[in-house]
Design a protein around this motif. Structure first.
Motif, PDB file in Angstrom:
ATOM      1  N   LYS A   1       2.977   7.367  -2.434  1.00 25.00           N
ATOM      2  CA  LYS A   1       3.738   6.127  -2.397  1.00 25.00           C
ATOM      3  C   LYS A   1       5.237   6.375  -2.593  1.00 25.00           C
ATOM      4  O   LYS A   1       5.648   7.370  -3.192  1.00 25.00           O
ATOM      5  CB  LYS A   1       3.227   5.157  -3.462  1.00 25.00           C
ATOM      6  N   LEU A   2       6.035   5.414  -2.119  1.00 27.61           N
ATOM      7  CA  LEU A   2       7.481   5.445  -2.299  1.00 27.61           C
ATOM      8  C   LEU A   2       7.871   4.518  -3.443  1.00 27.61           C
ATOM      9  O   LEU A   2       7.190   3.523  -3.707  1.00 27.61           O
ATOM     10  CB  LEU A   2       8.187   4.994  -1.021  1.00 27.61           C
ATOM     11  N   ASP A   3       8.990   4.815  -4.090  1.00 28.48           N
ATOM     12  CA  ASP A   3       9.520   3.936  -5.129  1.00 28.48           C
ATOM     13  C   ASP A   3      10.341   2.820  -4.499  1.00 28.48           C
ATOM     14  O   ASP A   3      11.044   3.035  -3.506  1.00 28.48           O
ATOM     15  CB  ASP A   3      10.394   4.719  -6.109  1.00 28.48           C
ATOM     16  N   ILE A   4      10.288   1.649  -5.081  1.00 25.01           N
ATOM     17  CA  ILE A   4      11.014   0.504  -4.545  1.00 25.01           C
ATOM     18  C   ILE A   4      12.517   0.767  -4.518  1.00 25.01           C
ATOM     19  O   ILE A   4      13.228   0.287  -3.634  1.00 25.01           O
ATOM     20  CB  ILE A   4      10.696  -0.779  -5.353  1.00 25.01           C
ATOM     21  N   GLU A   5      13.023   1.560  -5.462  1.00 29.44           N
ATOM     22  CA  GLU A   5      14.460   1.863  -5.489  1.00 29.44           C
ATOM     23  C   GLU A   5      14.883   2.603  -4.220  1.00 29.44           C
ATOM     24  O   GLU A   5      15.951   2.363  -3.665  1.00 29.44           O
ATOM     25  CB  GLU A   5      14.822   2.692  -6.722  1.00 29.44           C
ATOM     26  N   ASP A   6      14.034   3.513  -3.758  1.00 24.90           N
ATOM     27  CA  ASP A   6      14.318   4.244  -2.529  1.00 24.90           C
ATOM     28  C   ASP A   6      14.331   3.303  -1.336  1.00 24.90           C
ATOM     29  O   ASP A   6      15.223   3.360  -0.476  1.00 24.90           O
ATOM     30  CB  ASP A   6      13.268   5.345  -2.335  1.00 24.90           C
ATOM     31  N   VAL A   7      13.374   2.397  -1.300  1.00 27.51           N
ATOM     32  CA  VAL A   7      13.281   1.443  -0.204  1.00 27.51           C
ATOM     33  C   VAL A   7      14.501   0.520  -0.182  1.00 27.51           C
ATOM     34  O   VAL A   7      15.089   0.266   0.878  1.00 27.51           O
ATOM     35  CB  VAL A   7      11.987   0.622  -0.329  1.00 27.51           C
ATOM     36  N   LEU A   8      14.906   0.022  -1.342  1.00 23.58           N
ATOM     37  CA  LEU A   8      16.076  -0.852  -1.402  1.00 23.58           C
ATOM     38  C   LEU A   8      17.347  -0.123  -1.000  1.00 23.58           C
ATOM     39  O   LEU A   8      18.242  -0.708  -0.374  1.00 23.58           O
ATOM     40  CB  LEU A   8      16.222  -1.424  -2.818  1.00 23.58           C
ATOM     41  N   SER A   9      17.421   1.168  -1.327  1.00 26.25           N
ATOM     42  CA  SER A   9      18.577   1.968  -0.916  1.00 26.25           C
ATOM     43  C   SER A   9      18.654   2.076   0.606  1.00 26.25           C
ATOM     44  O   SER A   9      19.726   1.926   1.203  1.00 26.25           O
ATOM     45  CB  SER A   9      18.495   3.359  -1.540  1.00 26.25           C
ATOM     46  N   ARG A  10      17.525   2.337   1.239  1.00 29.98           N
ATOM     47  CA  ARG A  10      17.500   2.416   2.699  1.00 29.98           C
ATOM     48  C   ARG A  10      17.916   1.077   3.308  1.00 29.98           C
ATOM     49  O   ARG A  10      18.684   1.031   4.279  1.00 29.98           O
ATOM     50  CB  ARG A  10      16.100   2.792   3.194  1.00 29.98           C
TER      51      ARG A  10
ATOM     52  N   ARG B   1       0.823  -1.214   0.000  1.00 32.92           N
ATOM     53  CA  ARG B   1       0.000   0.000   0.000  1.00 32.92           C
ATOM     54  C   ARG B   1       0.854   1.259   0.000  1.00 32.92           C
ATOM     55  O   ARG B   1       0.395   2.332  -0.378  1.00 32.92           O
ATOM     56  CB  ARG B   1      -0.934   0.015   1.213  1.00 32.92           C
ATOM     57  N   LEU B   2       2.110   1.125   0.423  1.00 35.91           N
ATOM     58  CA  LEU B   2       3.001   2.269   0.544  1.00 35.91           C
ATOM     59  C   LEU B   2       4.042   2.326  -0.558  1.00 35.91           C
ATOM     60  O   LEU B   2       4.514   3.408  -0.918  1.00 35.91           O
ATOM     61  CB  LEU B   2       3.711   2.226   1.907  1.00 35.91           C
ATOM     62  N   ILE B   3       4.416   1.176  -1.117  1.00 37.50           N
ATOM     63  CA  ILE B   3       5.597   1.097  -1.974  1.00 37.50           C
ATOM     64  C   ILE B   3       5.225   0.645  -3.376  1.00 37.50           C
ATOM     65  O   ILE B   3       4.632  -0.423  -3.571  1.00 37.50           O
ATOM     66  CB  ILE B   3       6.630   0.118  -1.358  1.00 37.50           C
ATOM     67  N   HIS B   4       5.610   1.446  -4.389  1.00 35.22           N
ATOM     68  CA  HIS B   4       5.479   1.059  -5.789  1.00 35.22           C
ATOM     69  C   HIS B   4       6.489  -0.031  -6.111  1.00 35.22           C
ATOM     70  O   HIS B   4       7.607  -0.026  -5.587  1.00 35.22           O
ATOM     71  CB  HIS B   4       5.773   2.254  -6.708  1.00 35.22           C
ATOM     72  N   GLY B   5       6.143  -0.965  -6.977  1.00 32.63           N
ATOM     73  CA  GLY B   5       7.113  -1.919  -7.487  1.00 32.63           C
ATOM     74  C   GLY B   5       7.121  -3.247  -6.783  1.00 32.63           C
ATOM     75  O   GLY B   5       8.001  -4.079  -7.037  1.00 32.63           O
TER      76      GLY B   5
END
Length: 307
Positions: free
Chosen positions: A131-140, A93-97
């Motif tokens: 929403k956040l992009d999955i790339e941002d989440v993976l970076s964190r 619900r929060l993250i694209h991808g």
């Protein structure tokens, strides 16, 4: 205003100068760095974001290296990334991808908006505008989660290698009141404890170790409960393996006893609380020095606590 002007490392680590013992105190939720990308994407101001922070817990335990424990503390805000989560606890619900991925964990924490990347800081308090992009989440994940957990695992393995046993104390704070079941008009309930010890109902560490910790904290004047309302999170569940002599115990400190929960400022009694926790930690470590050659029993724990 954030504590760091530049991008800090994932964690700080303080090691004992001498007399090292098989103890690691970890503080995953007291980080005070709120990155610009979080602030710009959030609908909340910094003070509201800080409501989910385990404020000052690292400072409450900053003396433990003096008595032999390693202290590792996260630097980044819990609202940015929660180190006490399984890395698969990602919220679609929060993250694209995330569509099509079959490796996600649909936990109660994710459903509550409290996954690896939190969606809320509390009930009806969403963090993000969109929403956040999955790339941002993976970076964190790669910059913060992996280094912290790799180091924590290495510290515990080093204890096993040197002493044949390891003790992880996962340090947190809890609000003084909890939201009640929303289906009932009960409002908020006061937590009738100064400290809650979580051992995942006896599965993350030896029950006698929990009993010893409870006795020593009670001796310092704290009101202590076990496992209710916090039995332990990912860290205690993941690292605690009593059969392999790795004991993980979560400690939750009631914020109301050491800080003003509205202003987020420490109370005048802050350093008294810190001193009492320091004496507790020193006694716990000293007891394990003696107990390493004796059986873990409730009677043994009570005797040490009474001395």
């Amino acid at each position: 205003m954030t504590e760091f002007e530049t991008h800090p490392p994932a964690y700080t680590e303080t090691v004992p100068a001498t007399g090292r013992r098989p103890f690691v105190f970890a503080v995953p939720h007291a980080g005070r760095h709120y990155p610009r990308d979080l602030l710009s994407a959030s609908v909340l101001d910094t003070k509201t974001l800080r409501s989910s922070e385990d404020a000052y817990v690292d400072r409450l335990f900053d003396s433990v290296p003096d008595t032999g424990a390693v202290l590792i503390a996260a630097t980044h805000a819990r609202a940015y990334l929660d180190l006490n989560r399984d890395p698969r606890e990602l919220d679609p619900r929060l993250i694209h991808g995330l569509k099509g991925r079959d490796d996600l964990m649909d936990s109660a924490r994710v459903r509550a908006g409290l996954g690896l990347i939190p969606a809320v800081v509390g009930p009806d308090m969403p963090i993000y505008k969109g929403k956040l992009d999955i790339e941002d989440v993976l970076s964190r994940h790669d910059r913060l989660y992996m280094p912290y957990h790799k180091r924590l695992g290495n510290l515990l393995n080093a204890c096993i290698a040197q002493w044949g046993r390891a003790y992880l104390i996962d340090c947190h704070s809890m609000p003084s009141t909890l939201e009640q079941n929303r289906t009932k008009p009960l409002g908020r309930k006061t937590i009738e404890a100064d400290i809650v010890l979580g051992d995942c109902w006896g599965t993350s560490c030896d029950r006698a170790f929990t009993a010893l910790a409870e006795s020593l904290l009670t001796r310092e004047g704290f009101r202590v409960r076990r496992n209710i309302p916090y039995a332990g999170g990912f860290v205690t569940e993941h690292y605690g393996r009593p059969a392999a002599n790795i004991h993980a115990l979560q400690i939750e400190i009631n914020r109301g006893i050491y800080m003003d929960e509205t202003t987020l400022e420490p109370k005048d009694c802050f350093w008294d609380i810190a001193a009492r926790l320091s004496r507790f930690a020193a006694a716990l470590m000293a007891a394990q020095d003696e107990g390493a050659t004796q059986p873990h029993t409730k009677e043994y724990g009570r005797r040490l606590a009474a001395e």
